[in-house]
Design a protein around this motif. Structure first.
Motif, PDB file in Angstrom:
ATOM      1  N   ASP A   1       0.825  -1.204   0.000  1.00  0.00           N
ATOM      2  CA  ASP A   1       0.000   0.000   0.000  1.00  0.00           C
ATOM      3  C   ASP A   1       0.864   1.261   0.000  1.00  0.00           C
ATOM      4  OD1 ASP A   1       1.086  -0.160   2.467  1.00  0.00           O
ATOM      5  OD2 ASP A   1      -0.802   0.044   3.577  1.00  0.00           O
ATOM      6  N   THR A   2       2.148   1.125  -0.334  1.00  0.00           N
ATOM      7  CA  THR A   2       3.043   2.286  -0.382  1.00  0.00           C
ATOM      8  C   THR A   2       3.520   2.494  -1.806  1.00  0.00           C
ATOM      9  OG1 THR A   2       4.957   0.901   0.104  1.00  0.00           O
ATOM     10  CG2 THR A   2       3.828   1.913   1.977  1.00  0.00           C
TER      11      THR A   2
ATOM     12  N   ALA B   1      -9.514  -6.681 -15.587  1.00  0.00           N
ATOM     13  CA  ALA B   1     -10.704  -7.535 -15.575  1.00  0.00           C
ATOM     14  C   ALA B   1     -10.592  -8.627 -14.518  1.00  0.00           C
ATOM     15  CB  ALA B   1     -10.908  -8.160 -16.954  1.00  0.00           C
ATOM     16  N   ASN B   2     -11.750  -9.220 -14.163  1.00  0.00           N
ATOM     17  CA  ASN B   2     -11.839 -10.371 -13.250  1.00  0.00           C
ATOM     18  C   ASN B   2     -11.179 -10.101 -11.907  1.00  0.00           C
ATOM     19  OD1 ASN B   2     -13.120 -11.943 -15.292  1.00  0.00           O
ATOM     20  ND2 ASN B   2     -11.099 -12.332 -16.186  1.00  0.00           N
ATOM     21  N   THR B   3     -11.426  -8.930 -11.363  1.00  0.00           N
ATOM     22  CA  THR B   3     -10.905  -8.630 -10.040  1.00  0.00           C
ATOM     23  C   THR B   3     -11.711  -9.379  -8.994  1.00  0.00           C
ATOM     24  OG1 THR B   3     -12.340  -6.687  -9.923  1.00  0.00           O
ATOM     25  CG2 THR B   3     -10.078  -6.359 -10.699  1.00  0.00           C
TER      26      THR B   3
ATOM     27  N   LEU C   1      -6.438  -3.481  -4.122  1.00  0.00           N
ATOM     28  CA  LEU C   1      -5.526  -3.450  -5.249  1.00  0.00           C
ATOM     29  C   LEU C   1      -4.793  -2.110  -5.289  1.00  0.00           C
ATOM     30  CD1 LEU C   1      -7.948  -4.967  -7.924  1.00  0.00           C
ATOM     31  CD2 LEU C   1      -6.172  -6.177  -6.653  1.00  0.00           C
ATOM     32  N   TYR C   2      -3.528  -2.113  -5.753  1.00  0.00           N
ATOM     33  CA  TYR C   2      -2.691  -0.924  -5.806  1.00  0.00           C
ATOM     34  C   TYR C   2      -2.163  -0.763  -7.226  1.00  0.00           C
ATOM     35  CZ  TYR C   2      -2.856  -1.930  -0.845  1.00  0.00           C
ATOM     36  OH  TYR C   2      -3.295  -2.217   0.417  1.00  0.00           O
ATOM     37  N   TYR C   3      -2.098   0.509  -7.710  1.00  0.00           N
ATOM     38  CA  TYR C   3      -1.704   0.772  -9.093  1.00  0.00           C
ATOM     39  C   TYR C   3      -0.752   1.960  -9.172  1.00  0.00           C
ATOM     40  CZ  TYR C   3      -5.939  -1.962 -10.046  1.00  0.00           C
ATOM     41  OH  TYR C   3      -6.900  -2.931 -10.067  1.00  0.00           O
TER      42      TYR C   3
ATOM     43  N   PRO D   1       7.019   7.143 -11.762  1.00  0.00           N
ATOM     44  CA  PRO D   1       5.682   6.559 -11.614  1.00  0.00           C
ATOM     45  C   PRO D   1       4.682   7.604 -11.148  1.00  0.00           C
ATOM     46  CG  PRO D   1       7.340   5.229 -10.499  1.00  0.00           C
ATOM     47  CD  PRO D   1       7.984   6.530 -10.849  1.00  0.00           C
ATOM     48  N   SER D   2       3.455   7.383 -11.520  1.00  0.00           N
ATOM     49  CA  SER D   2       2.393   8.241 -10.997  1.00  0.00           C
ATOM     50  C   SER D   2       2.237   8.003  -9.510  1.00  0.00           C
ATOM     51  CB  SER D   2       1.073   7.913 -11.704  1.00  0.00           C
ATOM     52  OG  SER D   2       0.644   6.606 -11.330  1.00  0.00           O
ATOM     53  N   GLU D   3       1.436   8.807  -8.899  1.00  0.00           N
ATOM     54  CA  GLU D   3       1.115   8.544  -7.507  1.00  0.00           C
ATOM     55  C   GLU D   3       0.430   7.175  -7.385  1.00  0.00           C
ATOM     56  OE1 GLU D   3      -1.261  11.612  -5.948  1.00  0.00           O
ATOM     57  OE2 GLU D   3       0.265  13.183  -6.119  1.00  0.00           O
ATOM     58  N   THR D   4       0.683   6.467  -6.266  1.00  0.00           N
ATOM     59  CA  THR D   4       0.066   5.155  -6.058  1.00  0.00           C
ATOM     60  C   THR D   4      -1.404   5.337  -5.702  1.00  0.00           C
ATOM     61  OG1 THR D   4       2.144   4.268  -5.252  1.00  0.00           O
ATOM     62  CG2 THR D   4       0.156   3.008  -4.753  1.00  0.00           C
ATOM     63  N   LEU D   5      -2.256   4.624  -6.437  1.00  0.00           N
ATOM     64  CA  LEU D   5      -3.687   4.650  -6.160  1.00  0.00           C
ATOM     65  C   LEU D   5      -4.124   3.256  -5.705  1.00  0.00           C
ATOM     66  CD1 LEU D   5      -3.174   6.681  -8.752  1.00  0.00           C
ATOM     67  CD2 LEU D   5      -5.653   6.944  -8.558  1.00  0.00           C
ATOM     68  N   SER D   6      -5.124   3.184  -4.858  1.00  0.00           N
ATOM     69  CA  SER D   6      -5.618   1.887  -4.388  1.00  0.00           C
ATOM     70  C   SER D   6      -7.136   1.873  -4.411  1.00  0.00           C
ATOM     71  CB  SER D   6      -5.118   1.589  -2.977  1.00  0.00           C
ATOM     72  OG  SER D   6      -5.694   2.489  -2.047  1.00  0.00           O
ATOM     73  N   MET D   7      -7.674   0.645  -4.525  1.00  0.00           N
ATOM     74  CA  MET D   7      -9.132   0.463  -4.542  1.00  0.00           C
ATOM     75  C   MET D   7      -9.453  -0.926  -4.010  1.00  0.00           C
ATOM     76  SD  MET D   7     -11.856   0.603  -7.717  1.00  0.00           S
ATOM     77  CE  MET D   7     -12.019   2.383  -7.631  1.00  0.00           C
ATOM     78  N   THR D   8     -10.560  -1.036  -3.313  1.00  0.00           N
ATOM     79  CA  THR D   8     -11.081  -2.324  -2.858  1.00  0.00           C
ATOM     80  C   THR D   8     -12.413  -2.566  -3.555  1.00  0.00           C
ATOM     81  OG1 THR D   8     -10.059  -2.006  -0.692  1.00  0.00           O
ATOM     82  CG2 THR D   8     -11.769  -3.705  -0.866  1.00  0.00           C
ATOM     83  N   PRO D   9     -12.430  -3.417  -4.604  1.00  0.00           N
ATOM     84  CA  PRO D   9     -13.678  -3.613  -5.361  1.00  0.00           C
ATOM     85  C   PRO D   9     -14.803  -4.168  -4.498  1.00  0.00           C
ATOM     86  CG  PRO D   9     -11.787  -4.486  -6.559  1.00  0.00           C
ATOM     87  CD  PRO D   9     -11.318  -4.166  -5.190  1.00  0.00           C
ATOM     88  N   LYS D  10     -15.974  -3.632  -4.670  1.00  0.00           N
ATOM     89  CA  LYS D  10     -17.162  -4.113  -3.963  1.00  0.00           C
ATOM     90  C   LYS D  10     -17.988  -5.055  -4.822  1.00  0.00           C
ATOM     91  CE  LYS D  10     -16.131  -1.790  -0.331  1.00  0.00           C
ATOM     92  NZ  LYS D  10     -15.564  -2.510   0.845  1.00  0.00           N
TER      93      LYS D  10
END
Length: 652
Positions: A112-113, A139-141, A147-149, A162-171
């Motif tokens: 997450d960093t 796809a298919n998360t 998840l971190y990108y 790199p861009s800033e790190t973005l994160s998401m928790t799919p619902k």
């Protein structure tokens, strides 16, 4: 240390300039071209150099630097990266970077960093390279898996920061199946555990000691909140099988056969003895059973009361072997037996109860000879019978018997009269001597040569040269008028009734007949209560008898006196040919006790079906059990159906 390219530094001539470094700004200064050689500027430049080193990451390079050590990155860092959630996917988009020809998206589930280059190149970050546009769909998360990108711009030579790190928790998306699902046996039982699944509300473990059972028949332990379950109350050395399901808010994920795990119990109670078989022998009842892993002793209990408990009053004996003979029993009595295994501390549960009817006296046999007339003179036809005393037995099968049919109602039957029954089926030789012709399929005249079809050859069928000792089959219950296929003329074909009538015309001491349904099963069981009266009582194998799957040499019957007889000396009560009995077909036998049951067949009545017993050479193992009953049209015949005779002494 890298300098900004916004304001190049002049190092020749007298000029005012400003230089900016990351984290360090030098004050504006006037410097003449002559002053550059003066030694007293040395401390200034040394201080400037130390300042620049202090602002770096210690290696002369920023931790955010995606470029080379000597040249600044020529591409700007991707900006305005946006994530959007769709059904089972995450969509990323960003602003185009001037000069970039493609992009790489790095994603991870474990960090997450904001990641430096050296970590991005590890497997923890998955690169998606060569993205031509400014969007990418993941796809298919998995549901609830964070998840971190990061996004990197590239031009084939250079890479941006790199861009800033973005994160998401799919619902939305797929609920994961547990990783590392396993079962481990220990002193406390079998521990089943797995990795936690994001968004899981509970888990359900399914278990069975029989992997062939349908899943709906497995035991369950549901609403497990943690990631471990200990299975206790096991049987020592028994193997247990486990499946699992995960329940989320709106989804359930089930394991399949590929996810199944198993373990063999290293502790617990002993397994109860299996395949207990009780059969009467001279002087008592012989009991056998399968050995129990870990058992040192076996204790046998018996009672004449089926509902008797297990206590010291009805102990027969204790033995180290897996067989014994129980003696000192009363004649013409039914006994019930159970076996318990022990190893000094633990005892198994009692085995399933098995019964045996003990006659007490050996079965006597006698040969009855009937003298018949022929064109060449008198002919003696011999029939071998066993004399069966009156007695009682359990007809049908218990609900626990494998492959049981619903027309096998278990009930007690008492036979109040002694009778005689042939030890074998009626043979082709005996039939032909009485009737004058042989209707059987399995005889030499019906040999079929191989047939060449061009693309394959059909195998031929060769029957024995002398089939007189093989059972007669393909016979009617009652004679029929049939049209001859060759001449087209109608002729009468005699059946079992006519065969018996001719014998009774010549017999002085005995009256011949078909056995009743109950008499046939009484003889077939021979005092046993298991599915079969031969072998181990529970299964039949190749070499035990003639049934489908056991035929090695040629398809058809075997000699009437083949294989080992049952405990009372009867041959082929299981397999070889189906045997007609005297009773009309009954769908249900009832579960109440009966005395001399007989359901008469009215030859001209409405009954369409008759009862046959024993199964034939084309029947499977489950269809030749002692309790299995067949139905056949009373006006029909079958190439795998024959019969054996019963007889009663005539009153003087």
């Amino acid at each position: 240390m890298q300098r900004s390219s916004e304001n190049p530094v002049g190092i020749m001539g007298s000029k005012q300039y400003s230089t900016r470094y990351e984290g360090v700004t030098m004050k504006e200064m006037k410097v003449s071209s002559k002053a550059r050689h003066r030694w007293y500027w040395l401390p200034v430049f040394l201080g400037l150099g130390l300042g620049m080193i202090g602002c770096s990451d210690g290696g002369g390079r920023s931790s955010n630097d995606m470029g080379s050590d000597n040249e600044p990155p020529s591409l700007s860092q991707p900006q305005a990266v946006i994530m959007a959630q769709e059904e089972s996917s995450v969509n990323l988009s960003w602003e185009a970077v001037p000069g970039a020809t493609h992009y790489t998206v790095y994603w991870s589930e474990e960090s997450d960093t904001w990641a430096p280059v050296k970590d991005i190149n590890r497997s923890v970050w998955t690169p998606i390279k060569g993205i031509k546009g400014t969007t990418w769909v993941h796809a298919n998360t998995c549901l609830c898996r964070q998840l971190y990108y990061v996004v990197v711009a590239e031009d084939g030579t250079h890479s941006s920061h790199p861009s800033e790190t973005l994160s998401m928790t799919p619902k939305v998306g797929e609920l994961q199946f547990p990783k590392h699902f396993k079962a481990v046996s220990g002193d406390a039982g079998i521990t089943v555990n797995w990795d936690a699944v994001p968004c899981a509300r509970s888990y359900t473990v399914y278990w069975s000691d029989d992997p062939l059972l349908y899943e709906r028949e497995w035991q369950t332990e549901s609403n497990i909140k943690g990631t471990e379950w200990v299975h206790t109350g096991l049987e020592y050395d028994k193997t247990y099988y486990y499946d699992i399901s995960v329940t989320g808010k709106d989804k359930v994920v089930y394991s399949n056969s590929g996810d199944r795990v198993d373990a063999t119990a290293k502790a617990g109670t002993l397994q109860s003895p299996q395949k207990v078989f009780a059969k009467p022998v001279d002087g008592g009842v012989e009991l056998t059973w399968g050995e129990v892993a870990g058992a040192e002793l076996y204790t046998l209990y018996w009672s004449k009361n089926q509902d008797a408990g297990i206590d010291s009053e009805n102990v027969v004996e204790t033995t180290k072997r897996s067989f014994t003979v129980v003696g000192g029993l009363e004649k013409n009595s039914t006994y019930y037996f159970v076996v318990v295994a022990s190893e000094g501390i633990f005892e198994s549960a009692p085995s399933a109860s098995v019964s045996a009817f003990f006659l007490g006296d050996p079965i006597k046999t006698k040969t009855i000879t009937i003298t018949l007339s022929s064109l060449t003179g008198p002919i003696d036809v011999d029939f071998k019978f066993a004399e069966l005393p009156k007695g009682s037995f359990w007809m049908g099968s218990p609900e626990s018997e494998p492959n049981r049919k619903n027309n096998e109602d278990l009930h007690e039957v008492a036979l109040t009269n002694a009778f005689y029954l042939m030890t074998t089926e009626v043979t082709q030789g005996q039939w032909e001597a009485v009737v004058g012709e042989n209707p059987s399929l399995c005889q030499t005249s019906n040999n079929i040569p191989p047939k060449d079809l061009g693309w394959m050859t059909l195998p031929g069928t060769t029957y024995p040269a002398d089939s007189s000792g093989y059972p007669v089959e393909n016979v009617y219950l009652v004679g029929q008028n049939v049209v001859d296929e060759e001449s087209g003329e109608e002729k009468f074909v005699p059946g079992i009734k006519e065969f018996i009538d001719k014998l009774n015309e010549k017999s002085i001491e005995y009256t011949f007949r078909l056995p009743t349904d109950a008499e046939w099963e009484y003889a077939a069981r021979a005092g046993t209560g298991t599915p079969y009266a031969i072998g181990d009582g529970h299964e039949v194998n190749e070499g035990d008898l003639r049934f489908r799957g056991s035929i090695k040499d040629w398809p058809g019957t075997c000699k009437a006196e083949s294989f080992s007889p049952n405990p009372w000396g009867f041959y082929n009560m299981h397999g070889n040919v189906n045997e007609w009995v005297a009773d009309a077909w009954r769908n249900n036998l009832g579960d109440v006790s009966q005395v001399d049951p007989f359901h008469a067949m009215y030859l001209d009545g409405e009954e369409k079906y008759h009862c046959t017993r024993g199964g034939g050479y084309s029947n499977s193992a489950k269809e030749i059990r002692s309790a299995y009953r067949h139905e056949m049209k009373k006006t029909g015949k079958n190439v795998w159906a024959g019969f054996r005779l019963a007889a009663d002494e005539k009153d003087e």
